[in-house]
Design a protein around this motif. Structure first.
Motif, PDB file in Angstrom:
ATOM      1  N   SER A  94       5.507   4.402  -3.578  1.00 26.29           N
ATOM      2  CA  SER A  94       4.302   4.000  -4.291  1.00 26.29           C
ATOM      3  C   SER A  94       3.460   3.050  -3.455  1.00 26.29           C
ATOM      4  N   TYR A 118       5.810  10.436  -3.441  1.00 27.65           N
ATOM      5  CA  TYR A 118       4.763   9.731  -4.188  1.00 27.65           C
ATOM      6  C   TYR A 118       4.438  10.481  -5.487  1.00 27.65           C
ATOM      7  N   HIS A 148       6.338   2.897   4.198  1.00 29.74           N
ATOM      8  CA  HIS A 148       6.349   3.281   2.788  1.00 29.74           C
ATOM      9  C   HIS A 148       7.018   2.199   1.944  1.00 29.74           C
TER      10      HIS A 148
END
Length: 181
Positions: A94, A118, A148
């Motif tokens: 996210s 995602y 990430h």
């Protein structure tokens, strides 16, 4: 009739009444003491939510991975709510910030270990009684190169509201070519 005469006339009755009152107070204080000793002490109600490395240590997480390389973390959940609880653990990639009571707007996958995305979340349901701890191993990989944010969200029951939140930044790079020399 003066006070002394009145006192002498009702002395025995007054002593009996005072003795009964003292006996009742003594029995009540003994009963209250026994109750306070045996009654469960309810303190602060909360849930512990944490991540550990594969050696069960709170450091040296898999933060440097190659594309599609497997990383392992252990997710810990401990119920200190003084009641049995059903939790759902969500793991996904996210760019958002999740605060307490924020609604999770992502599709859950009905599996646990696998590639993080995602677009969907790996999810697992956990039922714990009071003072019980679950250590849940997660074997994950990331198929996109870059930095990430891996979100670990704990929600209560089937709700999609954040109860506890953790995250881990993972840098994913292209695997190096093996040298023939």
């Amino acid at each position: 009739m003066n006070f002394k005469d009145y006192y002498n006339k009702y002395k025995k009755t007054l002593e009996k009444i005072l003795t009964i009152i003292l006996l009742i107070l003594l029995i009540a204080s003994i009963g209250l003491t026994i109750y306070l000793i045996n009654a469960p002490k309810i303190g602060e109600r909360f849930t512990e939510f944490y991540i550990l490395n594969k050696d069960l240590k709170a450091y040296d997480y898999p933060t440097q991975l190659y594309k599609n390389e497997s990383g392992v973390v252990i997710i810990g959940v401990r119920n200190l709510e003084y009641t049995p609880m059903n939790y759902t653990v969500w793991v996904f990639l996210s760019n958002d910030t999740y605060d307490y009571n924020y609604s999770i707007n992502i599709t859950p996958k009905d599996r646990w270990n696998g590639t993080l995305s995602y677009n969907y979340a790996l999810s697992k349901e956990v039922h714990l009684i009071h003072n019980e701890t679950a250590l849940i191993p997660l074997n994950f990989s990331i198929d996109k190169i870059g930095k990430h944010k891996v979100e670990y969200i704990l929600s209560v029951g089937n709700e999609k509201k954040v109860y506890r939140e953790l995250h881990l930044w993972v840098n994913v790079s292209e695997p190096r070519e093996k040298s023939l020399i």
